[in-house]
Design a protein around this motif. Structure first.
Motif: not given
Length: 106
Positions: A9-11, A42-44, A59-61
């Motif tokens: 879930g977010d973030p 795909l990730v940071s 996760l990145t956009p």
């Protein structure tokens, strides 16, 4: 890893240790996978807000778009596989899978 982050879930972020636990792999394996996913955008990886020594993977956009697409494809594939079963067979499968889940969790 993308699915583990999405489920959070977010973030949509976890530490390497948390990812290791959720994915049932070593932290070394997580590090290698994170590096490859960073290279693909795909990730940071960033500094953990409450402890500058820690790192968090998010996760990145582009990662969010990909995992959402893969989840849709997975659900469509499950529906295709189960389409050939009669309702009674689906109910029996559901009951057996629930029993297996309880047995593994015990």
């Amino acid at each position: 890893m993308l699915a583990a982050l999405r489920r959070e879930g977010d973030p949509y972020a976890l530490t390497a240790g948390q990812l290791s636990q959720r994915m049932l792999v070593t932290t070394g394996a997580v590090t290698k996978r994170v590096d490859r996913l960073i290279a693909r955008g795909l990730v940071s990886r960033s500094v953990f807000e409450s402890d500058a020594r820690g790192r968090v993977v998010a996760l990145t956009p582009a990662g969010m778009t990909l995992i959402d697409q893969l989840i849709e494809e997975h659900l469509a594939n499950e529906a295709r596989i189960l389409r050939g079963l009669a309702d009674s067979d689906r109910a029996a499968l559901e009951r057996l899978l629930a029993m297996l889940t309880r047995a593994v969790g015990a």
